[in-house]
Design a protein around this motif. Structure first.
Motif, PDB file in Angstrom:
ATOM      1  N   LEU A  17       0.811  -1.213   0.000  1.00  0.00           N
ATOM      2  CA  LEU A  17       0.000   0.000   0.000  1.00  0.00           C
ATOM      3  C   LEU A  17       0.844   1.261   0.000  1.00  0.00           C
ATOM      4  O   LEU A  17       1.980   1.262   0.451  1.00  0.00           O
ATOM      5  N   LYS A  18       0.232   2.337  -0.467  1.00  0.00           N
ATOM      6  CA  LYS A  18       0.801   3.676  -0.356  1.00  0.00           C
ATOM      7  C   LYS A  18      -0.095   4.462   0.599  1.00  0.00           C
ATOM      8  O   LYS A  18      -1.245   4.106   0.832  1.00  0.00           O
ATOM      9  N   MET A  19       0.423   5.546   1.122  1.00  0.00           N
ATOM     10  CA  MET A  19      -0.296   6.315   2.133  1.00  0.00           C
ATOM     11  C   MET A  19      -1.644   6.852   1.638  1.00  0.00           C
ATOM     12  O   MET A  19      -2.554   7.040   2.428  1.00  0.00           O
ATOM     13  N   ASP A  20      -1.803   7.076   0.336  1.00  0.00           N
ATOM     14  CA  ASP A  20      -3.075   7.626  -0.146  1.00  0.00           C
ATOM     15  C   ASP A  20      -4.018   6.551  -0.695  1.00  0.00           C
ATOM     16  O   ASP A  20      -5.058   6.867  -1.258  1.00  0.00           O
ATOM     17  N   ASN A  43      -3.509   0.632  14.897  1.00  0.00           N
ATOM     18  CA  ASN A  43      -3.248   2.065  14.769  1.00  0.00           C
ATOM     19  C   ASN A  43      -2.617   2.438  13.429  1.00  0.00           C
ATOM     20  O   ASN A  43      -2.180   3.555  13.250  1.00  0.00           O
ATOM     21  N   HIS A  44      -2.593   1.506  12.481  1.00  0.00           N
ATOM     22  CA  HIS A  44      -2.030   1.801  11.165  1.00  0.00           C
ATOM     23  C   HIS A  44      -3.060   2.391  10.207  1.00  0.00           C
ATOM     24  O   HIS A  44      -2.698   2.924   9.167  1.00  0.00           O
ATOM     25  N   GLN A  76       6.508  -1.464   7.811  1.00  0.00           N
ATOM     26  CA  GLN A  76       7.122  -2.490   6.967  1.00  0.00           C
ATOM     27  C   GLN A  76       6.300  -3.766   6.890  1.00  0.00           C
ATOM     28  O   GLN A  76       6.119  -4.324   5.828  1.00  0.00           O
ATOM     29  N   ASN A  77       5.833  -4.245   8.022  1.00  0.00           N
ATOM     30  CA  ASN A  77       5.043  -5.472   8.057  1.00  0.00           C
ATOM     31  C   ASN A  77       3.942  -5.330   9.086  1.00  0.00           C
ATOM     32  O   ASN A  77       4.213  -5.220  10.270  1.00  0.00           O
ATOM     33  N   GLY A  78       2.710  -5.338   8.632  1.00  0.00           N
ATOM     34  CA  GLY A  78       1.584  -5.227   9.545  1.00  0.00           C
ATOM     35  C   GLY A  78       0.474  -6.169   9.141  1.00  0.00           C
ATOM     36  O   GLY A  78       0.504  -6.767   8.065  1.00  0.00           O
ATOM     37  N   ILE A 104       2.965  -0.578   4.197  1.00  0.00           N
ATOM     38  CA  ILE A 104       2.517   0.760   3.811  1.00  0.00           C
ATOM     39  C   ILE A 104       3.752   1.620   3.583  1.00  0.00           C
ATOM     40  O   ILE A 104       4.579   1.785   4.488  1.00  0.00           O
ATOM     41  N   GLN A 105       3.875   2.177   2.389  1.00  0.00           N
ATOM     42  CA  GLN A 105       5.025   3.035   2.055  1.00  0.00           C
ATOM     43  C   GLN A 105       4.610   4.484   1.990  1.00  0.00           C
ATOM     44  O   GLN A 105       3.561   4.823   1.578  1.00  0.00           O
TER      45      GLN A 105
END
Length: 105
Positions: A17-20, A43-44, A76-78, A104-105
């Motif tokens: 994923l990307k932040m948006d 909380n991510h 990195q890993n969630g 998530i990057q």
């Protein structure tokens, strides 16, 4: 921005994923039986939830729990987990579970 539409068949899926990005998860539900999908603390993501029914559904018919997830932090890993259970029963007695793992990057 990319939108991901996920369903029960995507259980265990791994996402980059990307932040948006935006994730919509639709899981079949029947709250009339006392069962509901619950998201485990995470909380991510900012998570919103709503329950929908089909317009022609009869009384007591099931519907969909719809969760919308928006990334809030890089990781990195969630993983995020949903459980289908009765609120008054112990979480270990969950009827079903759904989870995805992600970066998530």
């Amino acid at each position: 921005m990319q939108e991901y539409q996920l369903s029960e068949s995507d259980n265990g899926k791994k996402l980059q994923l990307k932040m948006d990005d935006h994730i919509v998860i639709k899981l079949p539900s029947s709250p009339g039986t006392g069962y509901n999908w619950e998201v485990q603390p995470n909380n991510h993501f900012m998570v919103s939830h709503q329950y929908t029914t089909q317009s022609d559904a009869g009384v007591g018919a099931g519907g969909m729990d719809v969760f919308e997830l928006n990334p809030q932090t890089q990781v990195q890993n969630g993983s995020i987990r949903f459980i289908y259970r009765r609120a008054w029963e112990d979480a270990s007695k969950a009827g079903k579970t759904f989870s995805i793992s992600y970066q998530i990057q």
